[in-house]
Design a protein around this motif. Sequence first.
Motif, PDB file in Angstrom:
ATOM      1  N   ALA A 163     -12.015  44.327  49.009  1.00 32.18           N
ATOM      2  CA  ALA A 163     -13.103  44.553  47.547  1.00 32.18           C
ATOM      3  C   ALA A 163     -13.228  45.937  48.406  1.00 32.18           C
ATOM      4  O   ALA A 163     -12.796  47.079  47.237  1.00 32.18           O
ATOM      5  CB  ALA A 163     -12.884  44.141  46.578  1.00 32.18           C
TER       6      ALA A 163
ATOM      7  N   VAL B 191     -10.203  36.792  46.375  1.00 31.97           N
ATOM      8  CA  VAL B 191      -9.761  37.926  46.595  1.00 31.97           C
ATOM      9  C   VAL B 191     -11.304  38.166  47.330  1.00 31.97           C
ATOM     10  O   VAL B 191     -12.705  37.797  47.181  1.00 31.97           O
ATOM     11  CB  VAL B 191     -10.324  39.313  46.057  1.00 31.97           C
TER      12      VAL B 191
ATOM     13  N   GLN C 141      -0.907  47.632  44.968  1.00 32.15           N
ATOM     14  CA  GLN C 141      -1.749  47.356  44.130  1.00 32.15           C
ATOM     15  C   GLN C 141      -1.912  46.796  43.031  1.00 32.15           C
ATOM     16  O   GLN C 141      -2.484  45.691  42.163  1.00 32.15           O
ATOM     17  CB  GLN C 141      -2.971  48.579  44.633  1.00 32.15           C
TER      18      GLN C 141
ATOM     19  N   LEU D 271     -11.246  44.270  40.673  1.00 30.36           N
ATOM     20  CA  LEU D 271     -11.460  43.610  41.966  1.00 30.36           C
ATOM     21  C   LEU D 271     -13.015  42.907  41.965  1.00 30.36           C
ATOM     22  O   LEU D 271     -12.956  42.055  42.894  1.00 30.36           O
ATOM     23  CB  LEU D 271     -11.362  44.690  43.102  1.00 30.36           C
TER      24      LEU D 271
ATOM     25  N   ILE E 258      -2.134  42.134  47.992  1.00 23.55           N
ATOM     26  CA  ILE E 258      -3.405  43.181  48.350  1.00 23.55           C
ATOM     27  C   ILE E 258      -4.204  42.912  49.486  1.00 23.55           C
ATOM     28  O   ILE E 258      -4.499  44.103  50.332  1.00 23.55           O
ATOM     29  CB  ILE E 258      -5.061  42.230  47.491  1.00 23.55           C
ATOM     30  N   TYR E 259      -3.758  42.386  50.367  1.00 22.54           N
ATOM     31  CA  TYR E 259      -3.811  42.564  52.008  1.00 22.54           C
ATOM     32  C   TYR E 259      -3.040  44.241  52.155  1.00 22.54           C
ATOM     33  O   TYR E 259      -2.963  44.542  53.072  1.00 22.54           O
ATOM     34  CB  TYR E 259      -3.138  41.236  52.619  1.00 22.54           C
TER      35      TYR E 259
ATOM     36  N   ALA F 123      -2.326  45.655  50.688  1.00 25.33           N
ATOM     37  CA  ALA F 123      -2.599  47.108  49.597  1.00 25.33           C
ATOM     38  C   ALA F 123      -3.940  47.864  50.286  1.00 25.33           C
ATOM     39  O   ALA F 123      -4.098  48.999  51.059  1.00 25.33           O
ATOM     40  CB  ALA F 123      -3.162  46.824  48.098  1.00 25.33           C
TER      41      ALA F 123
ATOM     42  N   ILE G  53     -10.664  48.683  49.540  1.00 29.74           N
ATOM     43  CA  ILE G  53     -10.019  49.483  48.508  1.00 29.74           C
ATOM     44  C   ILE G  53     -10.528  50.063  48.152  1.00 29.74           C
ATOM     45  O   ILE G  53     -10.734  51.405  47.610  1.00 29.74           O
ATOM     46  CB  ILE G  53      -8.891  48.435  47.427  1.00 29.74           C
TER      47      ILE G  53
ATOM     48  N   ALA H 215      -0.601  42.725  42.865  1.00 28.67           N
ATOM     49  CA  ALA H 215      -1.436  42.273  42.922  1.00 28.67           C
ATOM     50  C   ALA H 215      -2.389  42.021  42.348  1.00 28.67           C
ATOM     51  O   ALA H 215      -2.448  40.674  42.259  1.00 28.67           O
ATOM     52  CB  ALA H 215      -2.053  42.749  44.878  1.00 28.67           C
ATOM     53  N   ILE H 216      -2.888  42.865  42.324  1.00 28.84           N
ATOM     54  CA  ILE H 216      -4.772  42.249  41.002  1.00 28.84           C
ATOM     55  C   ILE H 216      -4.056  41.693  39.992  1.00 28.84           C
ATOM     56  O   ILE H 216      -4.467  40.876  39.327  1.00 28.84           O
ATOM     57  CB  ILE H 216      -4.892  43.765  40.276  1.00 28.84           C
TER      58      ILE H 216
ATOM     59  N   GLY I  88      -0.428  37.232  45.502  1.00 34.01           N
ATOM     60  CA  GLY I  88      -0.883  38.488  44.988  1.00 34.01           C
ATOM     61  C   GLY I  88      -1.854  38.678  45.845  1.00 34.01           C
ATOM     62  O   GLY I  88      -2.721  39.903  46.452  1.00 34.01           O
ATOM     63  N   THR I  89      -1.911  37.690  46.998  1.00 36.41           N
ATOM     64  CA  THR I  89      -3.140  37.521  47.979  1.00 36.41           C
ATOM     65  C   THR I  89      -2.267  39.083  48.956  1.00 36.41           C
ATOM     66  O   THR I  89      -3.001  38.950  49.865  1.00 36.41           O
ATOM     67  CB  THR I  89      -3.448  36.237  48.761  1.00 36.41           C
TER      68      THR I  89
END
Length: 202
Positions: A100, A95, A139, A86, A165-166, A168, A103, A142-143, A161-162
Amino acid sequence: MPYYNLPTLLTWLRILAIPLLISVYYMPEHWTLWHFTRDFVATLLFCAAAVTDWLDGYLARKLNQTSAFGAFLDPVADKLMVAAALIMLVQLARVDAIIAAIIIGREITISALREWMAQIGAHKSVAVSMVGKIKTVAQMIAIPLLLYHTPFLGLPIQKIGTWLIYIAAVLTLWSMGYYMKVAWPRIAARDRKRNKKSGAGS
């Protein structure tokens, strides 16, 4: 010895992969293996680490090599790998820093909470919830997508992925609220007990 069995070795390899993942983005582009891009190599390293996360747990149960040290080291390795990835993604502007921070901050908070609950013999009260499991899946998909970054088969990898991650991050806050709600009665009870003791002794 739990420090040298195969499952623990895989966990150590996951930790050793962290500086490799970071160093990929600090080497000249033409230094990467077989002319693969840095994003591809970083994605490969992260995915390999994710596989060892599943494999070390499976082998520990299969070979009857579970240990207290392995149970401690495994989640530490997971959190270090996720945090390193992250932070690298923030530096690459893939990100938002706030995502970051949410999380990583949640992982630190819940780890501290679990340690405290274990000390008072209530670690089962903060067992992993279904929301936490879904958060982890989102997560962990996404990463690598954000590391890979480049469109693949016409799919907007960065955009997917964005969004993941949102999702997540939202589930991170939700699951943290759940854990705190479960643990709060224990925390309040300990404070009341401590206050009664201090009042009785005054």
